[in-house]
Design an enzyme around this catalytic site. Structure first.
Site, short mmCIF file in Angstrom:
data_model
loop_
_atom_site.label_atom_id
_atom_site.label_comp_id
_atom_site.label_asym_id
_atom_site.label_seq_id
_atom_site.Cartn_x
_atom_site.Cartn_y
_atom_site.Cartn_z
N HIS A 24 32.81 49.18 34.98
CA HIS A 24 32.91 49.80 33.65
C HIS A 24 32.82 48.76 32.53
O HIS A 24 33.61 48.80 31.58
CB HIS A 24 34.23 50.57 33.47
CG HIS A 24 34.56 51.49 34.59
ND1 HIS A 24 35.82 51.99 34.80
CD2 HIS A 24 33.80 52.01 35.56
CE1 HIS A 24 35.82 52.77 35.85
NE2 HIS A 24 34.60 52.80 36.33
N HIS A 78 46.52 58.60 41.76
CA HIS A 78 45.65 58.51 40.56
C HIS A 78 44.29 59.00 40.99
O HIS A 78 43.81 58.64 42.07
CB HIS A 78 45.65 57.04 40.12
CG HIS A 78 44.62 56.63 39.14
ND1 HIS A 78 44.28 57.36 38.03
CD2 HIS A 78 43.88 55.48 39.06
CE1 HIS A 78 43.37 56.71 37.33
NE2 HIS A 78 43.10 55.57 37.93
N GLU A 80 41.17 58.57 39.75
CA GLU A 80 39.91 57.87 39.49
C GLU A 80 39.18 57.62 40.82
O GLU A 80 39.81 57.40 41.86
CB GLU A 80 40.15 56.57 38.71
CG GLU A 80 38.84 56.05 38.10
CD GLU A 80 39.02 54.97 37.05
OE1 GLU A 80 40.14 54.49 36.80
OE2 GLU A 80 37.98 54.58 36.45
N ASP A 82 37.59 55.35 42.33
CA ASP A 82 37.73 54.18 43.22
C ASP A 82 38.90 54.38 44.18
O ASP A 82 39.02 53.65 45.17
CB ASP A 82 37.88 52.86 42.44
CG ASP A 82 38.91 52.90 41.33
OD1 ASP A 82 39.22 53.99 40.83
OD2 ASP A 82 39.42 51.83 40.96
N HIS A 144 46.96 53.73 34.17
CA HIS A 144 46.27 53.71 32.90
C HIS A 144 45.58 55.04 32.59
O HIS A 144 44.82 55.12 31.62
CB HIS A 144 45.23 52.57 32.89
CG HIS A 144 44.06 52.81 33.82
ND1 HIS A 144 42.77 52.78 33.34
CD2 HIS A 144 43.96 53.10 35.14
CE1 HIS A 144 41.93 53.01 34.34
NE2 HIS A 144 42.63 53.21 35.43
N ASP A 163 47.15 51.47 40.00
CA ASP A 163 46.40 50.42 39.29
C ASP A 163 47.28 49.34 38.66
O ASP A 163 46.83 48.19 38.53
CB ASP A 163 45.52 51.05 38.20
CG ASP A 163 44.22 51.60 38.75
OD1 ASP A 163 43.71 51.04 39.74
OD2 ASP A 163 43.71 52.57 38.19
N TYR A 191 42.71 41.38 34.18
CA TYR A 191 42.85 42.80 34.52
C TYR A 191 43.75 43.49 33.49
O TYR A 191 43.43 44.57 32.99
CB TYR A 191 43.45 42.88 35.92
CG TYR A 191 43.62 44.26 36.50
CD1 TYR A 191 42.67 44.81 37.34
CD2 TYR A 191 44.78 45.00 36.26
CE1 TYR A 191 42.84 46.06 37.91
CE2 TYR A 191 44.96 46.24 36.82
CZ TYR A 191 43.98 46.77 37.65
OH TYR A 191 44.17 48.01 38.20
N HIS A 224 44.63 47.39 43.77
CA HIS A 224 43.58 46.36 43.72
C HIS A 224 44.24 45.00 43.90
O HIS A 224 45.28 44.72 43.29
CB HIS A 224 42.86 46.36 42.37
CG HIS A 224 42.14 47.63 42.04
ND1 HIS A 224 40.97 48.01 42.67
CD2 HIS A 224 42.40 48.60 41.13
CE1 HIS A 224 40.55 49.16 42.16
NE2 HIS A 224 41.40 49.54 41.23
#
Ligand code: FEO
Length: 393
Positions: A24, A78, A80, A82, A144, A163, A191, A224
């Site tokens: 992104h 979450h 998202e 990924d 986030h 995250d 990050y 991550h």
């Protein structure tokens, strides 16, 4: 592809993405990992999945510990992609009896994947018994995404935080104690600066809420990068500092150049800042990615931006950076603007307005150079830098 044991009942079963270089608009020059976790109690729980393309890798790691059909529950912290991109394939392969997410997570998963996804919403603070242990869910809204939540494995005292506390960093090492802090610190900071920074006030209140709830995990498992088991308090402490946007009397000079004029101006400004006793980082957008600029900005208290005029506009790389910085909403910056031009200098005045509009307090007047800077202009640049530097004292 093996799972990695974290405790007697918790395993890492994620995937390593060595080759991703853009996330992104964030330059992931060290790659990333998509961390998923398996909990083996009377019930078997999978916490999060991975990016769709890494489904096979996750399944191989799960199979190294347990038959995937034994998974009873999937928790999605979450939505998202990924972390949920492989969810539909995982449901087909494992047929869990329950899928849990936050209230908003359940809604997002349905909208992102399929409307009839059999996902159940868990409320803030709710718990599920999974055998000898239990999982407690706490919303971490806007950290986030609005759907984000964390899950605490209570007896084992392991926190799955999605995250937050993560980093984009691919490595064969899975734990903080396998690497020196100077190997990962920049990646954790980058990050935070690129993903968490706009929500810094929420980070501060979230850390206070976690403390109030008595959550003091022995191990922190983000989605991550490295798992924090040697000193989980260290990453929490770093987040508290970054959220407070503590600066270190540091200025960032960021610019681009066509024929070298802005390069010369930037060097004189840097000298002026240094003469005022300020730590300076000078970055040309020809060589530095926007996401590395932002990492350096995190602990800076001054931002100075310089551009050549091109076709009666600022240089495209500066326009790109302005747009990116507007979204990240770094607080408390002082600074100013400089630039070079051939025949139309008015874009530089507009540039100063644009920099003001992203929240920078202009503390020194704009410096302009017509074509190549003269000795006088370079002296002006030095004074400009010194003036900004003195405002930080
Ligand atoms: Fe790592 Fe917001 O997904």
């Amino acid at each position: 592809m093996q799972a990695i044991k974290i405790t007697d009942k918790v395993y890492w079963v994620g995937a390593i993405d060595w080759n991703i270089r853009d996330f992104h608009g964030y330059s992931t020059d060290k790659g990333t990992t998509y961390n998923a976790f398996l909990i083996l109690d009377e019930k078997v729980i999978l916490i999060d999945t991975v990016k769709k393309e890494f489904f096979d890798e996750m399944m191989l790691r799960i199979k190294s510990v347990i038959d995937p059909s034994k998974i009873d529950i999937i928790v999605s912290n979450h939505s998202e992609l990924d972390h949920s991109g492989a969810l539909l394939q995982t449901i087909s392969a494992c047929k869990p009896s329950k899928i849990y997410a936050s209230v908003m997570g359940a809604q997002n998963l349905k909208e992102n994947l399929v409307q009839d996804l059999p996902v159940e919403a868990v409320g803030n603070g709710s718990e599920i018994i999974i055998g000898k242990d239990k999982l407690k869910f706490v919303e971490s809204r806007m950290l986030h995404w609005p759907d984000s939540m964390i899950a605490l494995l209570e007896e084992e005292n392991v926190l799955f935080c999605n995250d937050i506390f993560g980093m984009h960093f691919a490595s064969t090492e899975r734990f903080d104690d396998e690497l020196e802090e100077n190997t990962w610190l920049y990646q954790a900071k980058k990050y935070y600066a690129n993903i968490i920074l706009p929500y810094s006030k929420i980070v501060t209140s979230f850390l206070a809420q976690v403390k109030k709830l008595g959550i003091n995990p022995k191990i922190i498992c983000p989605d991550h990068g490295l798992i924090w088991r040697k000193n989980p308090a260290r990453i929490v402490e770093l987040y508290a500092d970054w959220a407070a946007q503590k600066s270190i009397k540091k200025a960032l000079v960021v610019y681009d150049t066509m024929w070298g004029s802005c390069n010369k101006m930037a060097a004189s400004i840097t000298d002026g800042l240094k003469s005022a006793g300020v730590t300076v980082k000078q970055m040309s957008l020809h060589f530095s990615h926007r996401s590395d600029v932002v990492a350096e900005l995190l602990d800076s208290d001054a931002l100075i931006m310089g551009t050549p005029v091109l076709n009666q506009e600022i240089y495209p790389s500066l326009a790109d950076l302005l747009c990116y910085l507007k979204g990240l909403r770094k607080q408390g910056l002082k600074g100013g603007v400089f630039g070079s031009y051939g025949w139309s200098d008015f874009p530089l005045n507009k540039f100063e307005e644009d920099v003001k509009n992203i929240g920078v307090e202009i503390v020194a007047p704009l410096v302009k150079s017509k074509f190549v800077p003269t000795e006088n202009v370079l002296q002006e640049c030095f004074t400009f830098g010194k003036t900004v530097g003195e405002k930080l004292c």
